[in-house]
Design an enzyme around this catalytic site. Structure first.
Site, PDB file in Angstrom:
ATOM      1  N   GLU A 212       0.805  -1.219   0.000  1.00  0.00           N
ATOM      2  CA  GLU A 212       0.000   0.000   0.000  1.00  0.00           C
ATOM      3  C   GLU A 212       0.846   1.280   0.000  1.00  0.00           C
ATOM      4  O   GLU A 212       0.512   2.235  -0.700  1.00  0.00           O
ATOM      5  CB  GLU A 212      -0.957   0.004   1.193  1.00  0.00           C
ATOM      6  N   HIS A 228       9.192 -27.330   3.260  1.00  0.00           N
ATOM      7  CA  HIS A 228       8.481 -28.510   2.780  1.00  0.00           C
ATOM      8  C   HIS A 228       7.895 -28.320   1.385  1.00  0.00           C
ATOM      9  O   HIS A 228       7.204 -29.209   0.888  1.00  0.00           O
ATOM     10  CB  HIS A 228       7.377 -28.887   3.782  1.00  0.00           C
ATOM     11  N   LYS A 323     -13.585  -0.675  -5.090  1.00  0.00           N
ATOM     12  CA  LYS A 323     -14.771  -0.456  -4.267  1.00  0.00           C
ATOM     13  C   LYS A 323     -15.897   0.175  -5.070  1.00  0.00           C
ATOM     14  O   LYS A 323     -17.070  -0.205  -4.936  1.00  0.00           O
ATOM     15  CB  LYS A 323     -14.421   0.429  -3.065  1.00  0.00           C
TER      16      LYS A 323
END
Length: 329
Positions: A212, A228, A323
């Site tokens: 951001e 792993h 948004k």
């Protein structure tokens, strides 16, 4: 000092504000579910890492998980604006299920709901970017968990002291020099933050702050899980990755010995592909203080990256556009 730097300078006082709060009155809880997104949800991540002796889970999405109705956790809704769609969805679901709810917000719909229903509410000071209210939000969640008997001493006073020392007057403390060095090594690169489980929340905070503030990609990986699977993926592209990816390791002297033993060989494997830029060691004794010390260095790195790239750290246009496309407020 730009706007976001001024907000960062207030961080120690944010922790002190939370330490001085009168804790809301809550019944003892056996666990907590923190509902929050983005710069608000990170408060739940930190609280979960600090409250090692109690089950504290984080919901970053709509509604509540299926197990919540059966296990009946305290639901802590965190939304700086008070209008976060996903968090309000979780609150509505928790209310329908008859769960105990507490809220943290600076206003908006969440504060109104809390007042209308008589839920415990910690209303934090407004006027900041949510990610710049990290101390207020984290501190408020910690005080709620303390009141519910889920954490003991909150560590907020030590967190304030440690961050104050690292920031220094006018953001010119020892943390600034470390951040400048790391930002120089990360310039023009995608950042990979490597951490142990105890520093996982701090690593995620680094990632989102770089996203951001610096408008740059960043990712996290956690030891021992990295060993792993992920180390294999870094071994194939060689010089292409080395030019474009910079690795920062977040370390903690309280790491379990077997985890600590993995860092050197794991970073060695990663650096065969990516470039190892540096390590940052946690400071302080209380778990919150150690997480806070790592987080504030990440904040400073993100702001230095933004300054070096001539980027304004405050606006988050991509989020605002999305948004609007979704019809959210």
């Amino acid at each position: 000092m730009n706007t976001m730097e001024a907000m960062l300078a207030s961080l120690p006082d944010q922790y002190r504000w939370a330490a001085d709060l009168t804790s809301p009155s809550l019944r003892a809880a056996t666990g907590a579910l923190v509902c929050g997104m983005g710069g608000s949800g990170i408060a739940g991540d930190v609280a979960g890492d600090v409250a090692a002796g109690a089950p504290v889970f984080v919901r970053k999405g709509y509604g509540i998980p299926g197990w919540a109705e059966r296990l009946r956790p305290l639901v802590v809704a965190v939304s700086y604006s008070g209008n976060t769609e996903e968090t309000l969805s979780g609150v509505e679901a928790a209310d329908r299920a008859g769960l105990a709810i507490a809220a943290v917000s600076s206003g908006g719909a969440l504060s109104r709901l809390a007042r209308d229903h008589g839920w415990p509410l910690v209303e934090v000071p407004g006027g900041l970017q949510p990610r710049a209210a990290f101390g207020y939000l984290t501190g408020a969640v910690m005080r709620i968990l303390e009141s519910a008997g889920l954490v003991g001493e909150t560590g907020l006073v030590e967190a304030a002291t440690v961050t104050d020392e690292l920031l220094g007057a006018d953001l010119d403390g020892p943390g600034r020099r470390l951040a400048d060095d790391l930002a120089e090594g990360l310039a023009g690169r995608i950042t990979l933050i490597v951490a142990s489980g105890s520093a996982a929340a701090a690593a995620y905070r680094w990632k989102t702050q770089i996203n951001e503030n610096a408008k740059s990609p960043a990712f996290t990986t956690t030891i021992p899980e990295t060993d792993h699977n992920e180390i294999v993926g870094w071994s194939t592209l060689g010089s292409a990755i080395r030019r474009t990816v910079g690795v920062v390791a977040l370390r903690d002297t309280h790491e379990p010995p077997r985890v600590a033993a993995r860092f050197e060989p794991t970073l060695g494997r990663l650096s065969e592909g990516a470039s190892l830029v540096g390590e940052v060691w946690a400071q302080g004794e209380h778990p919150l203080a150690r997480i806070a010390s790592l987080c504030v260095i990440g904040d400073m790195v993100s702001l230095r990256l933004a300054r070096n790239a001539a980027v304004d750290p405050v606006p988050v246009e991509a989020i605002e556009v999305l948004k609007r496309e979704l019809g959210e407020t």
